[in-house]
Design a protein around this motif. Structure first.
Motif, PDB file in Angstrom:
ATOM      1  N   SER A   1      49.841  84.670  91.209  1.00  0.00           N
ATOM      2  CA  SER A   1      49.960  85.360  89.926  1.00  0.00           C
ATOM      3  C   SER A   1      50.955  84.586  89.055  1.00  0.00           C
ATOM      4  O   SER A   1      51.655  83.676  89.528  1.00  0.00           O
ATOM      5  N   TYR A   2      51.042  84.966  87.795  1.00  0.00           N
ATOM      6  CA  TYR A   2      51.987  84.296  86.897  1.00  0.00           C
ATOM      7  C   TYR A   2      53.421  84.446  87.418  1.00  0.00           C
ATOM      8  O   TYR A   2      54.201  83.495  87.418  1.00  0.00           O
ATOM      9  N   GLN A   3      53.773  85.653  87.862  1.00  0.00           N
ATOM     10  CA  GLN A   3      55.123  85.887  88.369  1.00  0.00           C
ATOM     11  C   GLN A   3      55.392  85.040  89.619  1.00  0.00           C
ATOM     12  O   GLN A   3      56.503  84.521  89.803  1.00  0.00           O
ATOM     13  N   GLN A   4      54.377  84.877  90.466  1.00  0.00           N
ATOM     14  CA  GLN A   4      54.558  84.072  91.676  1.00  0.00           C
ATOM     15  C   GLN A   4      54.706  82.587  91.343  1.00  0.00           C
ATOM     16  O   GLN A   4      55.445  81.871  92.002  1.00  0.00           O
ATOM     17  N   GLU A   5      53.979  82.138  90.294  1.00  0.00           N
ATOM     18  CA  GLU A   5      54.147  80.746  89.852  1.00  0.00           C
ATOM     19  C   GLU A   5      55.581  80.508  89.396  1.00  0.00           C
ATOM     20  O   GLU A   5      56.176  79.457  89.688  1.00  0.00           O
ATOM     21  N   GLN A   6      56.125  81.473  88.683  1.00  0.00           N
ATOM     22  CA  GLN A   6      57.515  81.345  88.205  1.00  0.00           C
ATOM     23  C   GLN A   6      58.488  81.336  89.388  1.00  0.00           C
ATOM     24  O   GLN A   6      59.463  80.578  89.405  1.00  0.00           O
ATOM     25  N   LEU A   7      58.197  82.168  90.380  1.00  0.00           N
ATOM     26  CA  LEU A   7      59.052  82.221  91.571  1.00  0.00           C
ATOM     27  C   LEU A   7      58.968  80.910  92.348  1.00  0.00           C
ATOM     28  O   LEU A   7      59.983  80.410  92.853  1.00  0.00           O
ATOM     29  N   LEU A   8      57.766  80.336  92.411  1.00  0.00           N
ATOM     30  CA  LEU A   8      57.599  79.036  93.082  1.00  0.00           C
ATOM     31  C   LEU A   8      58.441  77.979  92.381  1.00  0.00           C
ATOM     32  O   LEU A   8      59.134  77.190  93.039  1.00  0.00           O
ATOM     33  N   GLU A   9      58.389  77.972  91.060  1.00  0.00           N
ATOM     34  CA  GLU A   9      59.149  76.980  90.308  1.00  0.00           C
ATOM     35  C   GLU A   9      60.655  77.192  90.476  1.00  0.00           C
ATOM     36  O   GLU A   9      61.435  76.228  90.506  1.00  0.00           O
ATOM     37  N   HIS A  10      61.066  78.433  90.624  1.00  0.00           N
ATOM     38  CA  HIS A  10      62.489  78.736  90.811  1.00  0.00           C
ATOM     39  C   HIS A  10      62.962  78.289  92.198  1.00  0.00           C
ATOM     40  O   HIS A  10      64.043  77.684  92.327  1.00  0.00           O
ATOM     41  N   LEU A  11      62.165  78.594  93.257  1.00  0.00           N
ATOM     42  CA  LEU A  11      62.564  78.254  94.626  1.00  0.00           C
ATOM     43  C   LEU A  11      62.352  76.774  94.926  1.00  0.00           C
ATOM     44  O   LEU A  11      63.209  76.119  95.527  1.00  0.00           O
TER      45      LEU A  11
END
Length: 817
Positions: free
Chosen positions: A697-707
C-alpha cells in the motif's frame, strides 16, 4: 555366575515392594546390579500381586528370550510355566504364567488391545536408556492409561540416563531409587589402527592379543553381520569363534550365550545386541571396535538406512562393563584416548532419527497424535510430517488426518504400515493369493542378501525369514502350501504398499531411474542387472558418495500394472514447451507422482484464466529457470530486511516476501501481468519488480523507504544506491565523501549498520568498514600515507572528522572558497 545374594539391587527389594504398587519409580542401576534378573525374580517370589502378572520389557528379542530362560532356570522350571516370554512371532506362556518377559513392540500391542492392562500388576521398563522407538511410545501410552489403573506399578530402569532427569519428566509423584553396581575392575587398553579405514584388519591382531590375555573368553563388538562374517574368515585362533547378531535364528543366537567345557576358550563376534541385559558366560575380555550400525531415516526418500557410526561414551562404558561381570576384566578399544573427547555422551533417541510411520499409526489407533504425547524427547517434526504423508498415500488416514475404515484394519496388524496394507488387500482373496502374499511379505520384512534373487522360493528361505513366512501364513489364515511366486503376481501384491516406489528409467541404459516421489535411484556399479522402462523398487540403500539411492530388490512392471486399484491416474492439463521459440503448448498428461506415465494432445483448449493458471503451475514447478528473479534481487532483499524490523503493529499487515510464500501466491501478485505471455522467452524477460512493489500500500511504501531507503545521501551531497543483496547492506563511494562523518550510518531505525566500501579517487576499493569511527582512529592514517603520493590532487586531511566531505580536487575547493 555369582549368587543372587551378592547382587547390589537385592538391598532395594524391600523398598521397591513397599513403594511400587500404584507408583512410578525410577531405578538407576549400573551394569551388573541385577536389575534385569534378580529384581524381577524377587518381585515374583516376594510380592503379592493378587493373581496379576508382572511384565518385564526388553528392547531386543534375544535378551527377552535369554532372560526368560535364565529366570525359569533359577526357579527350577522350564520357560512357559511361572516365567514366560512373548516376542515377535513367538510366545511361550500359560494361563497361570506370572512373569512375562516381552519386547517393547509387543507391549504396545498389549496396550492397544487392553488399555487398562487388566491382568497386569507391574510393568518394568528395562534398559530405558536405549530410547528405542517403542519403549518411548509404550511408556507414553501407559502414562495416558494410568488414570484407568491407579493401582498399577511402573518401574523404569536405566543404566546410564540420570534417574532424576527421568523422574522430573514423569512428574512430582515419581520417586527415584539408586543402586550400586557389581562391577569388577576393568583395565582399558587403547589400540588405534594406523589407518582409520583399516580398523577391521587391525582388529585381527588385537583380538589375538586379547585372547592371549583372556582367562576365559573374548567378546568382540562389531557394527554388523558383514564385519562378523569377514572376521570369521580371517581369524585363525585356538578358540571357538561364535557369531551373535539379529539375523541369526534364535537358536543360533542362544548358542553364543552357552557355556563351553572347562578349559576351552571362545570368541563371540557380536553387534550391539550384546551391549545390555545379557550376561554372556565365559567372558573376561572385551574388544570394542567403537562402531555400530544404526537406522537413520531419510525423509526425502522415505527409507531408513543402516549407517555405520561412532558409538556414544555411554555405549562404550556399557560395552567395557561386559568384561567385568564375573570378575576382573580387560577392554581393548580400537581408538585412541584423545578420540573420546569427540564422542557424544548418549545415543540419540529413536524418536529423532527413525521412520515414525509405524509409531504414528499406533498413536492414531490409540486416539492421539505423536506430537501430543508425553515423551522425554519430542518426536522429530519433519519425520512426523513425512509419516503422515505416507499414511495418507496408503489410504490409512484421510485429509483430516483421521484413521479411515481401511486404516483401522491396517493398524490392527501391528506391522509396518506398507506390509499391513498388503495384508489387508488380500484378506478376502483366494487361498492362493493369500499364500503368495505371505511368501512375499516374509521377504519384504527380511529381504534376501542377494537382491537379484528376489522373490525367493519357500525352500530358499532361512532363519528369521522362514519364521516370518509361517507367521504371515497364520495371520492370513492359509496353509504354507504356496512355495513360489511369479514376478507379475509379486508386483501385483507389492503395489498395494509400494506404489510410491514405482521407478521410470532415465536414459536408455536401464541402470538409472527416477522414483514416483521424486528421488533418484540406480543399480550398483557392480550389479549387472538391467531393468526395463518401469520398475517397482522394494528395497534401497545409500552410498555416502552418491545422491541417488542404490536399488536392491525390484520387480518389473508392465503397462497393465498401471491399472492396479492402488494407483490413481487421471488426465490433467499441463504446459509444455514446443518449437524453436519455446512456445507454451497445452498437453494432457497422466502423472504418477513426478513421473509421466502417458501424454497426448489436449482434447479441449483451456480458457484464458485456465491458461494463466497453467503458467502459474509451470513456474511453481521450476521457479529458478522460468523467472528472472535476479532483476528483483535487490528489491526483495530490501523488502525482507524491512520485514524483519517492522513495528509490531505492522507485522500482521505486511505481505510475506519469502520465496516460499511468493511461489505459493503467484496467482495473486504475478499472474495478472502474464495475460499476453506466449513463450518462455517472454516469461524470462518479464521482471517481477513492479508486481512485487504493487503488493504494498502507499503507507507501506513510505514505511519501506523509512526503514530501508533505496539511497544513502552522503555528506558530500550525492546519493548512492544501497546494495541490499550484501550482508550487511553496503554503499560504495569515494573515501573523501564521508569526511566529517564521525560514525557509521544506520538503517532500520538504527538497528542495522550500513557497510561502507570506501574507494580511492580512481574508484578502486580501499577499505570496507561498518565501524567508521574505528577506521578514522586506526586505518585511515595508513591509507592516507599510501594514497597521498598517488593522488596528490585530492584532499587527505590529518583530521578527517573535521574536514569537508567532497568529490572534488584540492584546487577546485581552493578556487571556490
Amino acid at each position: 555366575m555369582s549368587g543372587p545374594q551378592e547382587l547390589p539391587v537385592a538391598a532395594l527389594v524391600p523398598e521397591v515392594l513397599a513403594q511400587l504398587k500404584g507408583s512410578k519409580l525410577v531405578l538407576q542401576a549400573p551394569p551388573g546390579a541385577g536389575k534385569s534378573t534378580y529384581l524381577p525374580l524377587a518381585l515374583l517370589q516376594q510380592g503379592d500381586w493378587q493373581g496379576r502378572r508382572i511384565l518385564l520389557l526388553q528392547p531386543r528379542r534375544l535378551a527377552a528370550v535369554a532372560i526368560a530362560h535364565y529366570l525359569a532356570e533359577q526357579l527350577g522350571e522350564s520357560v512357559g510355566q511361572r516365567v514366560g516370554y512373548h516376542v515377535r512371532g513367538e510366545r511361550r506362556a500359560q494361563a497361570n504364567t506370572q512373569l512375562m518377559v516381552i519386547t517393547e513392540g509387543i507391549f504396545v500391542q498389549y496396550l492397544q488391545q487392553d488399555p487398562e492392562l487388566s491382568d497386569v500388576a507391574v510393568v518394568l521398563f528395562d534398559e530405558f536408556h536405549e530410547r528405542n522407538l517403542f519403549s518411548d511410545l509404550g511408556l507414553a501410552m501407559l502414562l495416558e492409561a494410568l488414570p484407568l489403573r491407579p493401582d498399577l506399578g511402573v518401574l523404569i530402569m536405566s543404566a546410564t540416563l540420570p534417574a532424576e532427569t527421568i523422574a522430573s519428566w514423569l512428574g512430582e509423584d515419581a520417586r527415584v531409587l539408586q543402586s550400586a553396581g557389581r562391577q569388577h575392575p576393568i583395565s582399558v587398553h587403547y589400540r588405534p589402527p594406523k589407518v582409520a579405514n583399516d580398523w577391521l584388519q587391525h582388529s585381527v591382531q588385537v583380538i589375538s592379543e586379547a585372547l592371549q590375555s583372556a582367562a576365559q573368553g573374548v567378546l568382540v563388538f562389531l557394527p554388523g553381520w558383514r564385519e562378523i562374517q569377514q572376521l570369521q574368515q580371517r581369524l585363525q585362533l585356538p578358540a571357538e569363534v561364535l557369531p551373535l547378531h539379529r539375523q541369526l535364528p534364535l537358536a543360533a543366537q542362544r548358542a553364543a550365550l552357552g557355556e563351553l567345557p572347562e578349559g576351552q576358550k571362545k570368541v563371540v563376534l557380536a553387534t550391539n545386541i550384546a551391549e545390555t541385559s545379557l550376561t554372556i558366560p565365559g567372558i573376561d575380555v572385551v574388544v570394542d571396535s567403537g562402531r555400530e550400525r544404526r537406522s537413520v531415516f531419510h525423509p526425502r526418500h522415505g527409507v531408513s538406512r543402516l549407517q555405520t557410526q561412532r558409538i556414544s561414551k555411554a555405549a562404550a562404558t556399557q560395552r567395557a562393563g561386559r568384561a567385568g561381570r564375573l570378575g576382573p576384566g580387560q577392554c581393548f578399544r580400537l581408538w585412541s584416548q584423545n578420540e573420546e573427547h569427540s564422542m557424544r555422551d548418549y545415543d540419540e533417541p529413536a524418536l529423532l532419527t527413525d521412520d515414525l510411520s509405524g509409531a504414528a499409526l499406533e498413536a492414531k489407533r490409540w486416539g492421539t497424535e505423536l506430537s501430543e504425547m508425553q515423551f522425554l524427547s519430542p518426536a522429530n517434526p519433519v519425520h512426523v510430517k513425512v509419516a503422515q504423508q505416507h499414511l495418507q498415500a496408503l489410504g490409512v488416514i484421510d485429509g483430516t488426518l483421521h484413521l479411515t475404515a481401511l486404516g483401522k484394519r491396517v493398524a490392527e496388524y501391528g506391522a509396518e504400515p506398507r506390509l499391513a496394507r498388503i495384508a489387508v488387500a488380500v484378506e478376502q482373496a483366494s487361498a492362493e493369493q493369500r499364500g503368495a502374499a505371505a511368501l512375499v511379505l516374509a521377504q519384504l520384512e527380511q529381504p534376501p542378501r542377494q537382491p537379484e534373487q528376489f522373490p525367493l522360493t519357500a525352500n530358499q528361505l532361512q532363519g528369521e525369514a522362514r519364521k516370518r513366512w509361517q507367521f504371515w501364513c497364520q495371520k492370513l489364515r492359509v496353509k504354507p502350501v504356496v512355495t513360489q511366486v511369479a514376478a507379475p503376481l509379486a508386483a501385483e501384491l507389492a503395489l498395494w504398499g509400494f506404489a510410491d516406489r514405482i521407478a521410470q528409467c532415465r536414459g536408455e541404459a536401464g541402470t538409472h531411474y527416477r522414483l514416483a516421489y521424486g528421488g533418484g535411484a540406480r543399480f550398483h556399479h557392480g550389479d549387472h542387472r538391467v531393468g526395463g522402462e518401469w520398475l517397482l523398487v522394494l528395497t534401497m540403500n545409500f552410498s555416502e558418495a552418491q545422491a541417488d539411492a542404490i536399488i536392491g530388490c525390484v520387480l518389473p512392471l508392465t503397462e497393465s500394472d498401471f491399472r492396479h486399484p492402488a494407483l490413481t491416474l487421471a488426465w490433467q492439463q499441463e504446459l509444455r514447451l514446443s518449437g524453436p521459440r519455446q512456445r507454451f503448448e497445452v498437453v494432457e498428461v497422466q502423472r504418477l507422482g513426478v513421473l509421466t506415465v502417458a501424454q497426448r494432445a489436449a482434447q479441449t483448449q483451456p480458457t484464458h484464466d485456465e491458461r494463466v493458471q497453467l503458467l502459474v503451475d509451470y513456474v511453481q514447478q521450476q521457479p529458478s529457470a522460468a523467472l528472472d528473479w535476479e532483476s528483483a534481487a535487490s528489491l526483495l532483499a530490501r523488502l525482507r530486511l524491512a520485514q524483519r524490523y517492522l513495528p509490531e503493529s505492522e507485522h500482521g499487515h505486511w505481505p510475506d516476501f519469502e520465496q516460499r510464500a511468493l511461489l505459493a501466491e503467484l496467482a495473486h501478485w504475478a499472474a495478472p501481468y502474464w495475460q499476453n505471455i506466449k513463450d518462455l522467452e517472454q516469461l524470462r524477460r518479464w521482471s517481477p519488480q513492479a508486481a512485487l512493489k504493487a503488493r504494498l500500500s502507499y503507507q507501506q511504501e513510505q514505511l519501506l523507504e523509512h526503514l530501508c531507503p533505496q539511497y544513502w545521501h552522503a555528506p558530500s551531497g550525492h546519493r548512492h544506491a544501497i546494495d541490499y543483496t550484501s550482508t550487511p547492506p553496503k554503499v560504495a563511494l569515494k573515501l573523501q565523501e564521508v569526511f566529517g562523518t564521525p560514525a557509521s550510518p544506520a538503517l532500520c531505525q538504527g538497528k542495522v549498520t550500513l557497510m561502507l566500501e570506501l574507494l580511492s579517487p580512481a574508484g578502486r576499493p580501499l577499505q570496507r568498514t561498518s565501524d567508521l569511527a574505528s577506521f578514522w582512529q586506526n586505518s585511515y592514517q595508513q591509507v592516507k600515507k599510501e594514497m597521498k603520493g598517488r593522488y596528490p590532487k585530492h584532499p587527505w586531511p590529518d583530521d578527517p572528522v573535521q574536514a569537508q566531505a567532497t568529490r572534488k580536487t584540492k584546487k577546485f575547493l581552493q578556487n571556490n572558497e
